[in-house]
Design an enzyme around this catalytic site. Structure first.
Site, mmCIF file in Angstrom:
data_model
loop_
_atom_site.group_PDB
_atom_site.id
_atom_site.type_symbol
_atom_site.label_atom_id
_atom_site.label_comp_id
_atom_site.label_asym_id
_atom_site.label_seq_id
_atom_site.Cartn_x
_atom_site.Cartn_y
_atom_site.Cartn_z
ATOM 1 N N GLY A 126 0.807 -1.211 0.000
ATOM 2 C CA GLY A 126 0.000 0.000 0.000
ATOM 3 C C GLY A 126 0.839 1.259 0.000
ATOM 4 N N SER A 127 1.728 1.388 -0.996
ATOM 5 C CA SER A 127 2.739 2.443 -0.923
ATOM 6 C C SER A 127 2.750 3.395 -2.112
ATOM 7 C CB SER A 127 4.124 1.815 -0.751
ATOM 8 O OG SER A 127 4.332 0.760 -1.674
ATOM 9 N N THR A 128 1.638 3.507 -2.816
ATOM 10 C CA THR A 128 1.592 4.451 -3.930
ATOM 11 C C THR A 128 1.208 5.854 -3.476
ATOM 12 O OG1 THR A 128 -0.695 3.804 -4.428
ATOM 13 C CG2 THR A 128 1.067 2.671 -5.644
ATOM 14 N N GLY B 62 0.310 8.413 0.460
ATOM 15 C CA GLY B 62 0.159 8.485 1.905
ATOM 16 C C GLY B 62 1.357 7.999 2.693
ATOM 17 N N ILE B 63 1.086 7.337 3.816
ATOM 18 C CA ILE B 63 2.142 6.879 4.718
ATOM 19 C C ILE B 63 3.043 5.865 4.034
ATOM 20 C CG2 ILE B 63 2.587 5.602 6.854
ATOM 21 C CD1 ILE B 63 -0.020 6.835 7.967
ATOM 22 N N GLY B 64 2.466 4.935 3.295
ATOM 23 C CA GLY B 64 3.278 3.927 2.618
ATOM 24 C C GLY B 64 4.251 4.542 1.637
ATOM 25 N N TYR C 261 -12.737 -0.823 11.843
ATOM 26 C CA TYR C 261 -11.341 -0.428 11.605
ATOM 27 C C TYR C 261 -10.503 -0.657 12.860
ATOM 28 C CZ TYR C 261 -7.336 2.703 10.899
ATOM 29 O OH TYR C 261 -6.081 3.235 10.813
ATOM 30 N N SER D 209 -2.467 1.513 14.543
ATOM 31 C CA SER D 209 -3.059 2.824 14.811
ATOM 32 C C SER D 209 -3.406 2.946 16.273
ATOM 33 C CB SER D 209 -4.330 2.997 13.960
ATOM 34 O OG SER D 209 -5.097 4.095 14.393
#
Length: 263
Positions: free
Chosen positions: A14-16, A18-20, A154, A141
């Site tokens: 999930g790195s395209t 935001g945080i990733g 979540y 989180s």
């Protein structure tokens, strides 16, 4: 500080954006080779180009896969190769009333937020142990500790991530492999920014005013602002590095003081 990551190969789910994405960029800046991931080929290709521009000479590639689709995950695992660092970042979130969250929604949240880390760790952790070195970092989180009423699904998955990382760390006893978790706080990622924009539009308010209202509404936050993705990335990159060798089985906070407990 030189984090001694040159020559290490990392995969960040999930790195395209935001945080990733921020973690991928930080790892590349430290000299690591990085494989990024997103749901679409176009998104992955765009992230690779952006990272190459941001970090000249960066060794970065990408593998598209939607972690809600087991078949795509199997393809990813078959293409991944050996990695020294695994960052389990991919996740989904949304506000929703508990009674309106369907079984299918719960299953999707567990597949993406929890089972992604299970499947990736099951693939890479035995290889790390066999080679004698490795880092696994989970992005959880503060919602996994203080589960919000309007995001129970979540928060439940993020609590499961903390438990998963704790259990996996116990498999590394006496080795140079570590497994740790980052407890992030409210972060102004791309997804959060879009959500704030949607709420502002619905209420007829300027985005900046809505963002400020949300920031100050969190009464327990010591930071009193959204965390920037790079601030989470700095801690994750440290945990991914050889210099964090004495930290294992830990859940470390980068929550802006949102959690009120001292430990």
């Amino acid at each position: 500080m030189d984090l001694d990551l040159a020559g290490k190969r990392a995969f960040v789910s999930g790195s395209t954006q935001g945080i990733g994405y921020a973690i991928a960029e930080a790892l590349l800046a430290e000299g690591a080779t990085v494989v990024v991931n997103g749901r679409s080929e176009d998104g992955v290709a765009a992230a690779v180009r952006k990272l190459e521009a941001a970090v000249p000479g960066a060794a970065v590639s990408g593998i598209p896969a939607d972690f809600a689709d087991p078949e795509q995950v199997r393809h990813l695992l078959g293409s991944l190769g050996e990695v020294d660092v695994l960052v389990n970042n991919v996740g989904v979130f949304e506000i929703g009333a508990f009674e309106e969250i369907s079984d299918d929604d719960w299953q999707r949240y567990f597949d993406v937020n929890v089972m992604s880390g299970v499947r990736l760790s099951r693939h890479v952790l035995p290889r790390m142990l066999a080679r004698g070195w490795g880092r696994v970092v989970f992005l959880s989180s503060e919602s996994g500790v203080n589960v919000p009423a309007d995001m129970t699904h979540y928060g439940t998955t993020k609590a499961a991530v903390i438990a998963l990382a704790s259990g996996l760390a116990k498999l590394t006893r006496g080795t140079s492999v570590t497994v740790n978790t980052v407890l992030g706080g409210p972060t102004y990622s791309d997804g959060v920014a879009r959500a704030v924009e949607d709420v502002a539009r619905a209420q007829g308010l300027p985005v900046d005013r809505m963002k400020s209202a949300i920031e100050t509404a969190n009464q327990t936050s010591l930071l009193q602002r959204f965390i920037e993705p790079v601030e989470i990335a700095r801690l994750a990159t440290y945990l991914a590095s050889p210099v964090s060798s004495a930290t294992n089985g830990a859940a470390l906070r980068a929550d802006g003081g949102a959690l009120t407990a001292a430990l």
